[in-house]
Design a protein around this motif. Structure first.
Motif, PDB file in Angstrom:
ATOM      1  N   ASP A 295      99.452   2.632  19.867  1.00 41.58           N
ATOM      2  CA  ASP A 295     100.626   1.915  20.340  1.00 41.58           C
ATOM      3  C   ASP A 295     100.163   1.029  21.493  1.00 41.58           C
ATOM      4  O   ASP A 295      99.709   1.518  22.523  1.00 41.58           O
ATOM      5  N   VAL A 296     100.301  -0.289  21.281  1.00 43.08           N
ATOM      6  CA  VAL A 296      99.775  -1.226  22.271  1.00 43.08           C
ATOM      7  C   VAL A 296     100.611  -1.207  23.542  1.00 43.08           C
ATOM      8  O   VAL A 296     100.110  -1.468  24.635  1.00 43.08           O
ATOM      9  N   LEU A 297     101.897  -0.901  23.380  1.00 47.83           N
ATOM     10  CA  LEU A 297     102.763  -0.933  24.565  1.00 47.83           C
ATOM     11  C   LEU A 297     102.475   0.242  25.493  1.00 47.83           C
ATOM     12  O   LEU A 297     102.301   0.066  26.701  1.00 47.83           O
ATOM     13  N   THR A 298     102.412   1.423  24.914  1.00 52.26           N
ATOM     14  CA  THR A 298     102.159   2.593  25.763  1.00 52.26           C
ATOM     15  C   THR A 298     100.669   2.833  25.938  1.00 52.26           C
ATOM     16  O   THR A 298     100.257   3.691  26.708  1.00 52.26           O
ATOM     17  N   ARG A 299      99.872   2.037  25.248  1.00 46.04           N
ATOM     18  CA  ARG A 299      98.423   2.152  25.293  1.00 46.04           C
ATOM     19  C   ARG A 299      97.973   3.578  24.993  1.00 46.04           C
ATOM     20  O   ARG A 299      97.178   4.161  25.752  1.00 46.04           O
ATOM     21  N   THR A 300      98.506   4.103  23.920  1.00 48.57           N
ATOM     22  CA  THR A 300      98.087   5.443  23.500  1.00 48.57           C
ATOM     23  C   THR A 300      97.516   5.397  22.096  1.00 48.57           C
ATOM     24  O   THR A 300      97.884   4.547  21.296  1.00 48.57           O
ATOM     25  N   ALA A 301      96.572   6.305  21.855  1.00 48.20           N
ATOM     26  CA  ALA A 301      95.970   6.412  20.528  1.00 48.20           C
ATOM     27  C   ALA A 301      96.123   7.865  20.069  1.00 48.20           C
ATOM     28  O   ALA A 301      95.967   8.809  20.857  1.00 48.20           O
ATOM     29  N   ARG A 302      96.492   8.033  18.801  1.00 47.68           N
ATOM     30  CA  ARG A 302      96.627   9.378  18.245  1.00 47.68           C
ATOM     31  C   ARG A 302      95.919   9.431  16.916  1.00 47.68           C
ATOM     32  O   ARG A 302      95.899   8.440  16.173  1.00 47.68           O
ATOM     33  N   ARG A 303      95.331  10.568  16.657  1.00 56.83           N
ATOM     34  CA  ARG A 303      94.812  10.764  15.308  1.00 56.83           C
ATOM     35  C   ARG A 303      95.336  12.101  14.808  1.00 56.83           C
ATOM     36  O   ARG A 303      95.174  13.121  15.493  1.00 56.83           O
ATOM     37  N   ALA A 304      95.930  12.052  13.625  1.00 58.63           N
ATOM     38  CA  ALA A 304      96.567  13.232  13.034  1.00 58.63           C
ATOM     39  C   ALA A 304      97.508  13.859  14.048  1.00 58.63           C
ATOM     40  O   ALA A 304      97.561  15.078  14.201  1.00 58.63           O
ATOM     41  N   GLY A 305      98.210  12.959  14.795  1.00 57.99           N
ATOM     42  CA  GLY A 305      99.182  13.434  15.752  1.00 57.99           C
ATOM     43  C   GLY A 305      98.599  13.893  17.073  1.00 57.99           C
ATOM     44  O   GLY A 305      99.326  14.151  18.022  1.00 57.99           O
ATOM     45  N   ARG A 306      97.279  13.954  17.144  1.00 62.14           N
ATOM     46  CA  ARG A 306      96.647  14.457  18.364  1.00 62.14           C
ATOM     47  C   ARG A 306      96.268  13.290  19.266  1.00 62.14           C
ATOM     48  O   ARG A 306      95.680  12.306  18.814  1.00 62.14           O
ATOM     49  N   LYS A 307      96.640  13.403  20.535  1.00 61.23           N
ATOM     50  CA  LYS A 307      96.378  12.292  21.439  1.00 61.23           C
ATOM     51  C   LYS A 307      94.879  12.197  21.751  1.00 61.23           C
ATOM     52  O   LYS A 307      94.192  13.189  21.947  1.00 61.23           O
ATOM     53  N   ILE A 308      94.386  10.976  21.751  1.00 62.07           N
ATOM     54  CA  ILE A 308      92.972  10.755  22.086  1.00 62.07           C
ATOM     55  C   ILE A 308      92.912  10.030  23.417  1.00 62.07           C
ATOM     56  O   ILE A 308      93.547   8.995  23.604  1.00 62.07           O
ATOM     57  N   GLU A 309      92.147  10.597  24.361  1.00 60.61           N
ATOM     58  CA  GLU A 309      92.023   9.970  25.681  1.00 60.61           C
ATOM     59  C   GLU A 309      90.983   8.857  25.625  1.00 60.61           C
ATOM     60  O   GLU A 309      89.843   9.070  25.236  1.00 60.61           O
ATOM     61  N   LEU A 310      91.406   7.657  25.992  1.00 60.44           N
ATOM     62  CA  LEU A 310      90.482   6.510  25.953  1.00 60.44           C
ATOM     63  C   LEU A 310      90.465   5.794  27.298  1.00 60.44           C
ATOM     64  O   LEU A 310      91.489   5.695  27.975  1.00 60.44           O
ATOM     65  N   GLN A 311      89.295   5.312  27.651  1.00 58.64           N
ATOM     66  CA  GLN A 311      89.195   4.418  28.809  1.00 58.64           C
ATOM     67  C   GLN A 311      89.881   3.102  28.441  1.00 58.64           C
ATOM     68  O   GLN A 311      89.990   2.769  27.270  1.00 58.64           O
ATOM     69  N   PRO A 312      90.330   2.346  29.454  1.00 62.25           N
ATOM     70  CA  PRO A 312      91.014   1.085  29.143  1.00 62.25           C
ATOM     71  C   PRO A 312      90.190   0.183  28.216  1.00 62.25           C
ATOM     72  O   PRO A 312      90.709  -0.382  27.261  1.00 62.25           O
ATOM     73  N   ARG A 313      88.880   0.071  28.504  1.00 63.15           N
ATOM     74  CA  ARG A 313      88.068  -0.812  27.677  1.00 63.15           C
ATOM     75  C   ARG A 313      87.916  -0.253  26.264  1.00 63.15           C
ATOM     76  O   ARG A 313      87.921  -0.993  25.294  1.00 63.15           O
ATOM     77  N   GLU A 314      87.828   1.064  26.170  1.00 66.84           N
ATOM     78  CA  GLU A 314      87.725   1.695  24.850  1.00 66.84           C
ATOM     79  C   GLU A 314      88.992   1.419  24.048  1.00 66.84           C
ATOM     80  O   GLU A 314      88.948   1.182  22.852  1.00 66.84           O
ATOM     81  N   PHE A 315      90.117   1.429  24.767  1.00 64.02           N
ATOM     82  CA  PHE A 315      91.361   1.160  24.066  1.00 64.02           C
ATOM     83  C   PHE A 315      91.374  -0.280  23.543  1.00 64.02           C
ATOM     84  O   PHE A 315      91.768  -0.538  22.405  1.00 64.02           O
ATOM     85  N   ARG A 316      90.908  -1.216  24.366  1.00 65.09           N
ATOM     86  CA  ARG A 316      90.889  -2.613  23.927  1.00 65.09           C
ATOM     87  C   ARG A 316      89.960  -2.784  22.731  1.00 65.09           C
ATOM     88  O   ARG A 316      90.237  -3.543  21.811  1.00 65.09           O
TER      89      ARG A 316
END
Lengths: 226, 575
Positions: free
Chosen positions: A137-158
């Motif tokens: 989700d670009v707005l909340t800047r969150t990433a999930r896989r199989a419903g599980r939240k993945i912690e990413l650094q800002p650059r990793e998210f980009r």
């Protein structure tokens, strides 16, 4: 994709057209600027690949005309002029990407396909991207896989966001450097690969099906397909 | 156009090599790799291609052929250019002839100035002359008129006899008065110091007139020494005894004006002489000043001719007067420095391309030759090897072009105020994983710095090359540090340091040259252009590039490490 290739170097154009066709695209070729401008006006293309220096009408002028005529077809400039100023001129003229000669074909293919994708999914603001069970989700800047939240650094998210935006397409190292870090140079060391493999460790390691794949000799892609 | 051609002087550029830290001055080309004794490369006379043409030719090559019709368009202006060049050639040469002197701007200005000055002086002279002498003339006339009034009184009241006596007395005074009284119609001279009426009186009526007369010349002791011609001015008046009477008396009253006429003539002469001298002197000064100006311009011309004939190292000598010509010359010299740098850069690029691309090309040709006669599998192998070579050549070629373009000042347009610290932070972030993967620790030493005027892409690329360099060559080290900090003298230092083997002092200047890789690093990958690009970026930013030991005082046996620093001036210091 229907691609209009405007390039006066017959050999280079033939090679490029053949490879693009092999990759499954329809290619029309114009040998000079005027022919190219006319063909662009007449046909319905998904992308233009325009050499910057052309006989009769140079690449920048062609694109200027198309943009004035309201033609929003994405365009990639091919040029032997690769410095900052040249790039800026290319983008000012309405170009969407800029590739410096000599280039490797996979780089060109990846970029042209990225342009086509941009057109297929126009300005309707997507804030969520999904590939398989991976979603961001670009707005909340969150990433999930199989419903599980993945912690990413800002650059990793980009980085992930860029890959997800171009899911099922090949993304090259220079494309990543240009779009995620906003630098235009060819790193001599494996800096990008290391970032990608760290990202891969976060999104793929604990799961059976890897999504982030390395395409040999070209770059990376994020895809559900094998 | 002869005799000015000298062998191209290559300046010593490696003098600093022995210094503790190698400083690459921002303006001096750091790469003296072009071998000396190649005057041909820069010596060509008219055929020496100008940098823009050169650059275009290169671009065309990369592009795979300059469009045919464009070159035709180029052809037309070329003949016009040739004509212009021929005309310019006629103009630039020549000795200091009078003709050239007279045609200089300086002389024209002087001439105009002298002309205006002369007109002003003549007007002023005429004004003074007229007002001075007109006053004297008026005074003379006044005296004569008064005389006549008195005499008329005498005649009316006391009659002709008394008038005659008065006139006799007056005539006897040794002053400027000139008198004569004549009875009419008899014509007898009754009184006065003239023997007869002057001839000029015949035409004159009642008005004043000038005349000349003879008079006994008298020396200082009062003795008569012959006759002299004198000039006078006077008025004739007829006194009628009574309206009925036939007889009348003609009285002529005049003043001797010889002395002031002499003065008038002398003044006239003097004014003319002074005027002539003024104009003459003005023209002379004009000629002399134009000559000195022309001499200085000629010095510029001489330098230009020498440079045209291939000696790019020539510069215009400054006189030290700091006048506008000196400023112009200084500016031209800076421009010439830049042109020389560009030319040598261009030449070096072509040298380097020849140097570095020739061997892979030779290899490719040999391999393809063999492959023609080989079996299928060997052909495939040859193709793959050729592809690798081609890719390597493309990388090299791109880097060379980047360096050349940076050095030609191409990035100058993209200069903006930059926060070096955030740029360093970005690069650290980009490189940190790779650095860690290579078994190093990345240390950030970032302190707030003043803004730097620079190009983000160029400095970013330079920093990336510095980090690449550390990654490649700091084998056996443990940390790579990226540093940005203000220096005590107000400049900004951006540095990458490692604790690898370092570079011996003697080899430091050579690693900045293109294609140089130290002997022990031959085996590792790289074009050998990484630090050359850093040097080019440094020059484009007028920053200093320094290589030094990372450890100040490495003990013997301890690895000194390498520290590469870019030292920038703060944006506000650059104005």
């Amino acid at each position: 994709m229907r691609i209009l290739l405007i390039e006066d170097d017959a050999d280079a154009a033939a090679h490029l057209a053949k490879n693009l066709r092999d990759a499954g695209h329809v290619v029309d070729h114009a040998v000079d600027g005027e022919v190219g401008a006319n063909m662009a006006g007449a046909g319905d293309y998904d992308a233009y690949v325009i050499d910057r220096m052309l006989p009769k009408l140079d690449g920048i002028s062609i694109l200027n005309r198309r943009r004035e005529a309201g033609d929003e077809t994405p365009a990639l400039f091919l040029s032997a002029l690769g410095e900052v100023d040249d790039r800026v001129k290319g983008f000012k003229a309405g170009g969407d990407d800029y590739l410096v000669k000599p280039y490797a074909f996979p780089e060109l293919l990846a970029r042209v396909e990225a342009l086509g994708k941009r057109r297929a999914a126009p300005a309707n603001v997507t804030t969520r991207y999904e590939v398989g069970d991976l979603e961001i989700d670009v707005l909340t800047r969150t990433a999930r896989r199989a419903g599980r939240k993945i912690e990413l650094q800002p650059r990793e998210f980009r980085l992930l966001e860029y890959l997800m935006r171009h899911a099922d397409q090949v993304v090259t190292r220079t494309m990543l450097l240009e779009n995620v870090w906003e630098y235009h140079f060819d790193p001599q060391t494996n800096v990008i690969d290391v970032h990608v493999s760290r990202l891969r460790a976060k999104i793929d390691k604990d799961f059976d099906k890897p999504l982030l794949k390395t395409i040999r000799g070209a770059g990376y892609t994020i895809t559900e397909a094998d | 156009m002869t005799g000015l051609r000298e062998p191209a002087a290559l300046r010593p550029q490696d003098a600093e090599a022995s210094a503790d830290a190698v400083n690459v001055a921002a303006t001096a080309p750091a790469n003296a790799s072009a071998p000396a004794g190649e005057p041909a490369a820069r010596g060509g006379e008219e055929s020496a291609p100008g940098p823009p043409e050169n650059a275009r030719a290169e671009t065309a090559e990369v592009d795979g052929g300059w469009p045919a019709d464009k070159s035709k368009e180029e052809a037309a202006p070329k003949t016009a250019r040739a004509r212009r060049r021929a005309r310019d050639r006629r103009r630039v040469g020549g000795k200091l002839t009078l003709n050239r002197l007279v045609r200089t701007t300086a002389f024209r200005f002087t001439f105009l100035y002298v002309l205006v000055f002369a007109v002003a002086v003549s007007a002023l002279g005429a004004f003074f002359y007229n007002s001075t002498f007109a006053v004297v003339d008026r005074q003379t006339d006044e005296i004569i008129n008064q005389d006549l009034v008195v005499l008329a009184d005498v005649f009316r009241n006391d009659g002709p006899g008394t008038l005659r006596r008065v006139l006799r007395e007056r005539a006897a005074w040794r002053d400027d008065g000139v008198y004569i009284m004549i009875a009419s119609p008899s014509g007898a001279v009754l009184a006065g110091n003239l023997t007869a009426l002057p001839e000029e009186a015949l035409g004159a009526d009642e008005g004043f007139f000038d005349f000349s007369y003879e008079r006994a010349a008298i020396d200082a002791a009062g003795r008569s020494v012959g006759e002299e011609t004198r000039r006078g001015r006077g008025k004739l008046r007829r006194f009628q005894a009574s309206p009925q009477s036939d007889s009348s008396f003609l009285v002529f009253v005049a003043r001797d004006i010889t002395s002031h006429e002499d003065l008038r003539e002398r003044s006239q002469e003097q004014i003319t002489r002074i005027g002539a001298a003024t104009i003459g002197l003005g023209l002379l000064i004009g000629l002399v000043s134009s000559r000195s100006l022309l001499n200085r311009v000629e010095a510029v011309n001489r330098t230009a001719r020498a440079i045209r004939q291939g000696d790019l190292s020539r510069r215009i000598k400054l006189t030290g007067s700091e006048d506008e010509l000196d400023h112009l010359s200084a500016n031209l010299n800076v421009m010439l420095d830049q042109i020389e740098r560009l030319m040598s850069g261009m030449r070096e690029v072509s040298d380097n391309i020849a140097h570095d691309l020739r061997s892979p090309l030779t290899r490719i040709r040999a391999r393809l030759n063999d492959a023609l006669k080989a079996d299928h599998q060997q052909k495939d192998e040859a193709l793959r090897a050729t592809l690798r070579d081609a890719e390597g050549m493309i990388v090299t070629f791109n880097e060379l072009l980047s360096i050349a373009r940076i050095e030609s000042g191409e990035g100058a347009g993209a200069m903006e105020p930059l926060d070096i610290v955030s740029l360093a932070e970005e690069m650290a972030e980009l490189y940190e994983p790779a650095v860690q993967d290579a078994g190093f620790k990345l240390v950030r030493r970032l302190r707030p710095c003043p803004t730097v005027l620079g190009s983000r892409p160029l400095i970013g690329q330079a920093l990336a090359n510095m980090l690449d360099n550390a990654l490649k060559y700091a084998e056996g080290g443990g940390t790579i540090s990226i540093e940005a900090a203000p220096s005590p003298d107000g400049r900004i230092v951006l540095a990458v340091a490692d604790d690898g083997p370092g570079i011996p002092k003697a080899e430091r200047s050579s690693v900045l040259k293109r294609f140089v890789r130290l002997e022990r690093s031959r085996t590792s990958e790289g074009s050998g252009l990484g630090l050359s690009l850093v040097a080019a970026v440094a020059r484009a930013h007028r920053a200093a590039l320094r290589l030094s030991d990372a450890k100040r005082s490495a003990e013997s046996g301890e690895r000194p490490g390498l520290r590469i620093s870019l030292v920038f001036s703060a944006a506000e210091d650059l104005g």
